[in-house]
Design a protein around this motif. Structure first.
Motif, short mmCIF file in Angstrom:
data_model
loop_
_atom_site.label_atom_id
_atom_site.label_comp_id
_atom_site.label_asym_id
_atom_site.label_seq_id
_atom_site.Cartn_x
_atom_site.Cartn_y
_atom_site.Cartn_z
N ALA A 104 -13.16 11.44 -29.12
CA ALA A 104 -12.42 12.63 -29.56
C ALA A 104 -11.27 12.94 -28.61
N ALA A 105 -11.31 12.42 -27.39
CA ALA A 105 -10.23 12.64 -26.43
C ALA A 105 -8.98 11.85 -26.80
N LEU A 106 -9.11 10.90 -27.71
CA LEU A 106 -7.98 10.05 -28.10
C LEU A 106 -7.36 10.55 -29.39
N GLY A 107 -6.09 10.26 -29.57
CA GLY A 107 -5.42 10.56 -30.83
C GLY A 107 -5.82 9.54 -31.88
N PRO A 108 -5.51 9.80 -33.14
CA PRO A 108 -5.91 8.88 -34.21
C PRO A 108 -5.36 7.46 -34.04
N GLN A 109 -4.10 7.33 -33.64
CA GLN A 109 -3.54 6.00 -33.47
C GLN A 109 -4.25 5.25 -32.35
N GLU A 110 -4.52 5.94 -31.26
CA GLU A 110 -5.23 5.32 -30.14
C GLU A 110 -6.63 4.89 -30.57
N ARG A 111 -7.33 5.78 -31.29
CA ARG A 111 -8.68 5.44 -31.77
C ARG A 111 -8.64 4.25 -32.71
N LEU A 112 -7.68 4.27 -33.63
CA LEU A 112 -7.58 3.19 -34.60
C LEU A 112 -7.36 1.85 -33.92
N ILE A 113 -6.42 1.80 -33.02
CA ILE A 113 -6.13 0.54 -32.33
C ILE A 113 -7.29 0.13 -31.45
N LEU A 114 -7.88 1.07 -30.74
CA LEU A 114 -9.01 0.74 -29.87
C LEU A 114 -10.20 0.23 -30.67
N VAL A 115 -10.51 0.87 -31.78
CA VAL A 115 -11.64 0.44 -32.61
C VAL A 115 -11.38 -0.94 -33.21
N LEU A 116 -10.17 -1.15 -33.72
CA LEU A 116 -9.86 -2.46 -34.29
C LEU A 116 -9.91 -3.56 -33.24
N ARG A 117 -9.31 -3.29 -32.10
CA ARG A 117 -9.23 -4.33 -31.07
C ARG A 117 -10.56 -4.58 -30.37
N LEU A 118 -11.22 -3.50 -29.91
CA LEU A 118 -12.39 -3.70 -29.06
C LEU A 118 -13.71 -3.71 -29.82
N PHE A 119 -13.87 -2.86 -30.81
CA PHE A 119 -15.13 -2.83 -31.54
C PHE A 119 -15.17 -3.90 -32.63
N GLU A 120 -14.08 -4.00 -33.39
CA GLU A 120 -14.05 -4.96 -34.49
C GLU A 120 -13.58 -6.35 -34.05
N GLY A 121 -12.93 -6.45 -32.91
CA GLY A 121 -12.49 -7.75 -32.41
C GLY A 121 -11.31 -8.34 -33.16
N VAL A 122 -10.47 -7.48 -33.72
CA VAL A 122 -9.28 -7.95 -34.44
C VAL A 122 -8.22 -8.33 -33.41
N ALA A 123 -7.61 -9.46 -33.60
CA ALA A 123 -6.59 -9.94 -32.66
C ALA A 123 -5.41 -8.97 -32.60
N GLU A 124 -4.75 -8.98 -31.48
CA GLU A 124 -3.59 -8.09 -31.26
C GLU A 124 -2.52 -8.29 -32.33
N GLU A 125 -2.24 -9.54 -32.66
CA GLU A 125 -1.22 -9.84 -33.67
C GLU A 125 -1.63 -9.31 -35.04
N GLN A 126 -2.90 -9.47 -35.39
CA GLN A 126 -3.38 -8.98 -36.69
C GLN A 126 -3.35 -7.46 -36.75
N THR A 127 -3.73 -6.82 -35.66
CA THR A 127 -3.69 -5.35 -35.60
C THR A 127 -2.26 -4.86 -35.77
N ALA A 128 -1.34 -5.50 -35.09
CA ALA A 128 0.07 -5.12 -35.19
C ALA A 128 0.57 -5.30 -36.62
N ALA A 129 0.23 -6.41 -37.24
CA ALA A 129 0.66 -6.64 -38.62
C ALA A 129 0.04 -5.64 -39.58
N LEU A 130 -1.23 -5.34 -39.40
CA LEU A 130 -1.92 -4.39 -40.27
C LEU A 130 -1.30 -3.00 -40.20
N LEU A 131 -0.93 -2.58 -38.99
CA LEU A 131 -0.40 -1.23 -38.79
C LEU A 131 1.12 -1.16 -38.84
N GLY A 132 1.77 -2.31 -38.93
CA GLY A 132 3.23 -2.32 -38.98
C GLY A 132 3.86 -1.92 -37.66
#
Length: 166
Positions: A104-132
């Motif tokens: 809850a201390a993080l903003g939505p964009q920070e949470r989204l990127i953190l969850v995708l990258r660290l919890f879901e294991g989505v690659a940095e390039e894929q996360t960037a493409a997904l979020l534009g």
């Protein structure tokens, strides 16, 4: 012909039920992390999961070898980002949920990127493409969010009640 369509519909329903049985728990956990609310009562996470599963079911026949989990996770992430952006004055980074979890201390964009990258294991390039977003922005936001979680801002200690000697 009608019998064949019925059997295809039955097969589709069975495949989708098997997918939901295997993936719904993890997708709900991802949605709970995104909304940064307590897992016990989180209607926003359940709503996100319902939308993601409905979308996945609607395009089930068009997946053609694509991983349905990836499709559901992608829809979950983009729906979360869209809701956070549109429902909170167009400021994705300014919306903050009430206190509930560490995230809850993080903003939505920070949470989204953190969850995708660290919890879901989505690659940095894929996360960037997904979020534009540019890849460097994803890396910067992920690093900042991780630092915020590891070293939270200090809050002032509550004032001690003063007692008057009698």
């Amino acid at each position: 012909m009608r019998r064949r369509q019925a059997s295809l519909g039955d097969r589709r329903a069975l495949e989708f039920r098997a997918f939901v049985a295997g993936a719904a728990g993890r997708l709900l956990h991802t949605a709970t992390l995104l909304t940064a609310e307590t897992p016990d009562d989180n209607p926003r996470a359940r709503r996100l999961l319902t939308y993601a599963l409905a979308h996945t079911y609607a395009c089930w026949d068009r997946l053609r070898g694509e991983d349905p989990y990836d499709r559901a996770r992608q829809f979950l992430a983009t729906r979360f980002a869209r809701e956070a952006w549109h429902h909170h004055g167009g400021a994705l980074a300014r919306f903050r949920p009430g206190p509930g979890t560490v995230l809850a201390a993080l903003g939505p964009q920070e949470r989204l990127i953190l969850v995708l990258r660290l919890f879901e294991g989505v690659a940095e390039e894929q996360t960037a493409a997904l979020l534009g977003l540019p890849r460097e922005r994803v890396r910067t936001v992920c690093d900042r969010a991780t630092a915020t979680l590891l070293h939270p801002p200090r809050t002032p200690a509550p004032a001690a009640a003063k007692t008057v000697p009698s």
